[in-house]
Write a protein that holds these residues in place. Structure first.
Motif, PDB file in Angstrom:
ATOM      1  N   VAL A 145      29.714   7.743  10.954  1.00 31.79           N
ATOM      2  CA  VAL A 145      30.959   6.789  10.908  1.00 31.79           C
ATOM      3  C   VAL A 145      31.617   6.774   9.602  1.00 31.79           C
ATOM      4  N   PHE A 146      32.849   6.291   9.649  1.00 29.53           N
ATOM      5  CA  PHE A 146      33.702   6.147   8.582  1.00 29.53           C
ATOM      6  C   PHE A 146      33.383   4.505   8.361  1.00 29.53           C
ATOM      7  N   GLY A 147      32.710   3.967   7.213  1.00 30.54           N
ATOM      8  CA  GLY A 147      31.992   3.093   6.904  1.00 30.54           C
ATOM      9  C   GLY A 147      33.137   1.971   6.436  1.00 30.54           C
TER      10      GLY A 147
ATOM     11  N   HIS B 192      20.153  -7.182  15.126  1.00 31.61           N
ATOM     12  CA  HIS B 192      20.597  -6.980  16.194  1.00 31.61           C
ATOM     13  C   HIS B 192      20.023  -7.782  17.242  1.00 31.61           C
TER      14      HIS B 192
ATOM     15  N   LEU C 166      33.460  -1.465  12.113  1.00 27.31           N
ATOM     16  CA  LEU C 166      32.051  -1.584  11.814  1.00 27.31           C
ATOM     17  C   LEU C 166      31.731  -2.990  11.236  1.00 27.31           C
TER      18      LEU C 166
ATOM     19  N   MET D 137      21.520   0.815  16.866  1.00 32.77           N
ATOM     20  CA  MET D 137      20.489   0.058  17.465  1.00 32.77           C
ATOM     21  C   MET D 137      19.195   0.602  16.578  1.00 32.77           C
ATOM     22  N   ARG D 138      19.032   1.262  15.630  1.00 36.14           N
ATOM     23  CA  ARG D 138      17.953   1.780  14.845  1.00 36.14           C
ATOM     24  C   ARG D 138      18.173   1.889  13.337  1.00 36.14           C
TER      25      ARG D 138
ATOM     26  N   VAL E 160      29.467  -4.111  17.789  1.00 29.97           N
ATOM     27  CA  VAL E 160      30.810  -4.176  16.893  1.00 29.97           C
ATOM     28  C   VAL E 160      31.520  -2.894  17.335  1.00 29.97           C
TER      29      VAL E 160
ATOM     30  N   ASN F 261      21.817   1.603   7.354  1.00 29.44           N
ATOM     31  CA  ASN F 261      22.957   2.465   7.256  1.00 29.44           C
ATOM     32  C   ASN F 261      22.911   3.154   6.242  1.00 29.44           C
TER      33      ASN F 261
ATOM     34  N   ARG G 298      33.711   6.424  16.085  1.00 35.64           N
ATOM     35  CA  ARG G 298      34.521   5.075  15.778  1.00 35.64           C
ATOM     36  C   ARG G 298      33.541   3.822  15.807  1.00 35.64           C
ATOM     37  N   SER G 299      32.358   3.770  16.661  1.00 39.64           N
ATOM     38  CA  SER G 299      31.498   2.521  16.682  1.00 39.64           C
ATOM     39  C   SER G 299      30.124   3.104  17.078  1.00 39.64           C
ATOM     40  N   TYR G 300      29.115   2.347  16.825  1.00 43.68           N
ATOM     41  CA  TYR G 300      27.907   2.661  16.736  1.00 43.68           C
ATOM     42  C   TYR G 300      27.453   3.095  18.458  1.00 43.68           C
ATOM     43  N   ASP G 301      28.169   2.337  19.430  1.00 49.56           N
ATOM     44  CA  ASP G 301      27.814   2.525  20.536  1.00 49.56           C
ATOM     45  C   ASP G 301      28.275   3.750  21.383  1.00 49.56           C
TER      46      ASP G 301
END
Lengths: 268, 268, 268
Positions: free
Chosen positions: C235-237, A51, A132, C248-249, A81, C189, C222-225
């Motif tokens: 999430v669905f990878g 990141h 992702l 972010m971790r 993303v 992840n 849907r997304s990390y944020d």
């Protein structure tokens, strides 16, 4: 970009924080070769800290110019993303850049005249990209198409504004030149934001004293072996900026210093 | 080198201690492709310990021969960059080698008949190379030109003497064969300087006992699974030298041993 | 495989546990280029944990499909090298696979219709291969020959049975879907064995609760944020399976969890 450059383009550089363990970079390369089997692929780095867009922007800004005209630089350090950030293609006279609009191209915007396009042309996007892994599902196919001659302007809407990280710049004060360490490399060399030319014009390379982490280093040396093994020195780095190094030793460890460390150049 | 080999050459191998984080290797490759866009670039290693010319010389010496005829091996572990050490091109019948004259080609000199040329032809050198990054500014352009057919003898003055590191060699004594560990690999395999043929001719592979780090290992095995998982064994390594290994385990960690560890082969 | 695909094949991917320090991968590539100088070589990973066939099988299974038709995937994580295990070529409609018969192709067998051939045709084998480096001495020459058009069936005897690792599969129980973490990537992840479609059909992505390492995570994002920085999410990878991540971790560090960790998806 001159269309002739783009048609000849067959080099794609890759810069990510994906690491080299999980195979993500391989999948991106497989995708690129599926679009254009004649590509030459060059890794710029995949070990950017997770990141760390600032570090990625620095590495790209430092090295992009050594690649052949027409190279497509694919740069994806992309913590946002799948969120609201756009994908962009940046077109300069000699190179193309593809990646997220999150500041990773800040040094490019600073150094090159460039046109910027959002990647939003629906016919070029996959039906169901993973939210992702845009490097594989969006950026690689676009980069591949660009190497086949797709004009950058056809990837989507032209942009007037895009995200840029404030770049570290030195200040010239009564005390001298006040800058910062902007990168520490594998050897422990500490690259600063202080341009060689600024030191030369303001102070002179033999008259200067560099203050960093409570140490004072006298003058600029031409090469590492100008000082004893283990000793600190200042050099004009291969990127055109002042660097703090140590002969046969890790300067950053020696000084317990990292990115952001203040560096002051004064006249003795 | 037969000119025909050189003209066909399109493979360049790269061996450095630059790591894969900072993008230095990418810049070198960009430069190479700018000179000859048709090159195939192969990484030999970029994770040589910083400044460890001995390790680099070993890795190059072990693997150079598996590359196609005409390959240019670019090898730059170069703590003396920018100082007095010369740059050289080493030309053997089948391969070319480009890098600093600091001993990195010691195994090449030991194994191959070769002509050596200092890189000092002014017209081939850049006007203002960085004194800190000859890989990018001097060695890569020269390597690129060689792949385009530049005869090695045109890079500069022929040399009669150049820097060579004393190579580790086993002694045959009344006690047996006395050698040393010269490389520890990722798996913990400990490669020695004792050639397979020497063990075979002096002692025999079933009669021998290997003494290392206060342990005794009986006979030479054909493959790792000849002993129980976790156990030490001695094998004839893929480089033609005796190796100390452990089945499914890191032998160097098990023995707390490193490069330089004495190894003695005796007859039981 | 359609002979036309094979003749055009010029991409070889490489997956090993050789690391990038010792030059072993370079030697394999040199060998491949000696057989077919026109190859494009792509690293899938060389940093698989030493001897970890399960991890290698996962990485190959996850990414093979993104490579061009006709790609030869060379996969060698091979603790039993030189012992009784066979070498095999696996031929599917679109790709070829070369490596040891130790389970490394388990995901391939699970997903593709394939013919399998033991590498035992004497005329194709070297006179004196090292028993410790089949990647260089046996698999690379065979892979190179395959890219030149050698039919897979000519490498040796067809096999009806070969070694397969039991793949991790989720169970659908009264409690919900019970699965496991099968891979932890560089970012932390945690990839599970629970297919997206199973979650969708059994529970639904907004109604589900994911239990892992004594934590409960609500719904699929849907997304990390979609969550605050530092927070866990599901999430669905990008591989089509449920993943546990953190914005972010590093989720695996946050949960002190590793491969094998149970994951349960229930309905809230």
């Amino acid at each position: 970009m001159d269309p002739a450059v783009c048609r000849d383009a067959h080099c794609v550089s890759l810069l990510t924080d994906f690491g080299n363990i999980d195979g993500y970079v391989g999948a991106v390369k497989g995708l690129l070769l599926s679009v254009n089997p004649r590509l030459t692929l060059v890794d710029l780095s995949h070990d950017i800290e997770s990141h760390d867009v600032v570090q990625a922007a620095y590495v790209l800004g430092r090295h992009y110019r050594y690649f052949p005209r027409g190279t497509v630089h694919l740069a994806v350090v992309d913590p946002g993303v799948g969120g609201k950030r756009r994908g962009v293609v940046v077109e300069s006279a000699d190179w193309l850049f593809v990646g997220p609009d999150n500041g990773i191209f800040s040094h490019i915007y600073d150094e090159l005249e460039a046109a910027i396009f959002a990647i939003d042309e629906a016919s070029l996007l996959p039906q169901q990209p993973s939210d992702l892994f845009h490097a594989r599902d969006i950026f690689a196919p676009i980069a591949g198409r660009l190497t086949l001659g797709l004009p950058a302007c056809e990837v989507g809407s032209p942009l007037d504004e895009c995200v840029s990280i404030p770049l570290s710049r030195p200040l010239t004060t009564a005390r001298g030149i006040e800058g910062h360490v902007i990168h520490v490399d594998r050897f422990g060399n500490m690259v600063t934001d202080i341009p060689i030319d600024l030191v030369r014009s303001e102070i002179g390379e033999t008259e200067c004293v560099i203050e960093v982490a409570d140490r004072k280093i006298e003058m600029i040396r031409r090469s590492y072996d100008c000082v004893e093994a283990g000793e600190l020195l200042a050099v004009f780095g291969s990127s055109g900026f002042l660097e703090i190094s140590a002969n046969m030793r890790n300067a950053a460890e020696l000084l317990a210093a990292a990115r952001g460390e203040p560096v002051v150049v004064t006249c003795r």
